[in-house]
Write an enzyme that holds these catalytic residues in place. Structure first.
Site, PDB file in Angstrom:
ATOM      1  N   MET A  95       0.800  -1.225   0.000  1.00  0.00           N
ATOM      2  CA  MET A  95       0.000   0.000   0.000  1.00  0.00           C
ATOM      3  C   MET A  95       0.836   1.280   0.000  1.00  0.00           C
ATOM      4  O   MET A  95       0.296   2.373   0.157  1.00  0.00           O
ATOM      5  CB  MET A  95      -0.957   0.010   1.199  1.00  0.00           C
ATOM      6  CG  MET A  95      -1.904  -1.167   1.243  1.00  0.00           C
ATOM      7  SD  MET A  95      -2.831  -1.365  -0.282  1.00  0.00           S
ATOM      8  CE  MET A  95      -3.597  -2.947   0.027  1.00  0.00           C
ATOM      9  N   CYS A  96       2.142   1.162  -0.162  1.00  0.00           N
ATOM     10  CA  CYS A  96       3.001   2.348  -0.209  1.00  0.00           C
ATOM     11  C   CYS A  96       2.994   2.966  -1.598  1.00  0.00           C
ATOM     12  O   CYS A  96       3.072   2.258  -2.600  1.00  0.00           O
ATOM     13  CB  CYS A  96       4.435   1.983   0.168  1.00  0.00           C
ATOM     14  SG  CYS A  96       4.659   1.731   1.921  1.00  0.00           S
ATOM     15  N   HIS A  97       2.920   4.285  -1.628  1.00  0.00           N
ATOM     16  CA  HIS A  97       2.958   5.015  -2.892  1.00  0.00           C
ATOM     17  C   HIS A  97       4.401   5.157  -3.367  1.00  0.00           C
ATOM     18  O   HIS A  97       5.297   5.374  -2.545  1.00  0.00           O
ATOM     19  CB  HIS A  97       2.368   6.418  -2.717  1.00  0.00           C
ATOM     20  CG  HIS A  97       0.913   6.421  -2.416  1.00  0.00           C
ATOM     21  ND1 HIS A  97       0.413   6.204  -1.151  1.00  0.00           N
ATOM     22  CD2 HIS A  97      -0.164   6.611  -3.218  1.00  0.00           C
ATOM     23  CE1 HIS A  97      -0.905   6.263  -1.185  1.00  0.00           C
ATOM     24  NE2 HIS A  97      -1.281   6.510  -2.430  1.00  0.00           N
ATOM     25  N   MET A 105       7.884   4.709   5.930  1.00  0.00           N
ATOM     26  CA  MET A 105       8.090   3.329   5.484  1.00  0.00           C
ATOM     27  C   MET A 105       9.397   3.190   4.712  1.00  0.00           C
ATOM     28  O   MET A 105      10.068   2.160   4.799  1.00  0.00           O
ATOM     29  CB  MET A 105       6.909   2.843   4.645  1.00  0.00           C
ATOM     30  CG  MET A 105       5.609   2.714   5.432  1.00  0.00           C
ATOM     31  SD  MET A 105       5.762   1.740   6.949  1.00  0.00           S
ATOM     32  CE  MET A 105       6.297   0.167   6.312  1.00  0.00           C
ATOM     33  N   GLU A 106       9.770   4.227   3.982  1.00  0.00           N
ATOM     34  CA  GLU A 106      11.032   4.188   3.248  1.00  0.00           C
ATOM     35  C   GLU A 106      12.215   4.128   4.206  1.00  0.00           C
ATOM     36  O   GLU A 106      13.164   3.368   3.976  1.00  0.00           O
ATOM     37  CB  GLU A 106      11.139   5.399   2.316  1.00  0.00           C
ATOM     38  CG  GLU A 106      10.273   5.312   1.082  1.00  0.00           C
ATOM     39  CD  GLU A 106       8.770   5.457   1.322  1.00  0.00           C
ATOM     40  OE1 GLU A 106       7.995   5.120   0.417  1.00  0.00           O
ATOM     41  OE2 GLU A 106       8.354   5.897   2.422  1.00  0.00           O
ATOM     42  N   ASP A 110      23.546 -11.082   5.855  1.00  0.00           N
ATOM     43  CA  ASP A 110      23.882 -11.919   4.700  1.00  0.00           C
ATOM     44  C   ASP A 110      25.389 -11.998   4.482  1.00  0.00           C
ATOM     45  O   ASP A 110      25.923 -13.076   4.216  1.00  0.00           O
ATOM     46  CB  ASP A 110      23.210 -11.373   3.438  1.00  0.00           C
ATOM     47  CG  ASP A 110      23.636 -12.129   2.198  1.00  0.00           C
ATOM     48  OD1 ASP A 110      23.446 -13.371   2.169  1.00  0.00           O
ATOM     49  OD2 ASP A 110      24.176 -11.503   1.268  1.00  0.00           O
TER      50      ASP A 110
END
EC number: 4.6.1.17
Length: 157
Positions: A74-76, A112-113, A127
């Site tokens: 749902m992120c633009h 969110m970014e 990793d």
């Protein structure tokens, strides 16, 4: 509670931001990774077999910020204008704390970014060093601050 990502039938939807004003948006997130002394030393002495771990994690964090809308449904998509990273090492804890600040001019925030960037950066450290220590722990991924938009400023206390 009114959840903006659900329609009247409780189906997921992407929020319409077309009527919102374009404003300066900035968010900073952080997270930590704990590891063995051997893994920590390999990173700070630049002797990890996969190469320069922290530099690669910084690059991965920047890439993660730019890919957020492809990873979180749902992120633009946003026109990011800045991604800045900072890493603190803690020799006593054998840990690294990654901070990522993201900035844009837009109709929706960049929280969110910044959170995605921190997650991807820390996962990259995992990793690259997992051959030495598979028991590493990624913890405390949090939003440190945000500003811009209707909800104004937030500062983690």
């Amino acid at each position: 509670m009114n959840l903006t990502h659900l329609d009247e039938k409780n189906h997921p939807k992407m929020v319409d931001v077309s009527q919102k004003n374009i404003t300066q948006r900035e968010a900073c997130a952080s997270g930590k990774i704990y590891m063995s002394k051997e893994a920590f030393e390999a990173i700070i002495t630049n002797t990890a077999k996969k190469g320069p771990v922290l530099q690669t994690a910084i690059t991965a964090a920047i890439m993660g910020a730019k890919q957020t809308s492809n990873l979180i449904p749902m992120c633009h998509p946003l026109m990011i204008s800045k991604v800045q990273t900072h890493i603190e090492e803690n020799k006593e804890e054998c840990s690294f704390k990654l901070f990522v600040t993201v900035k844009c001019e837009g109709k929706t925030g960049v929280e969110m970014e910044s959170l995605t960037a921190v997650s991807i950066g820390l996962l990259t450290i995992y990793d690259m060093i997992k051959a030495i220590d598979k028991s590493m722990q990624i913890t405390d991924i949090v939003l440190e601050s945000k500003e811009g938009g209707k909800s104004g400023k937030y500062l983690r206390s």
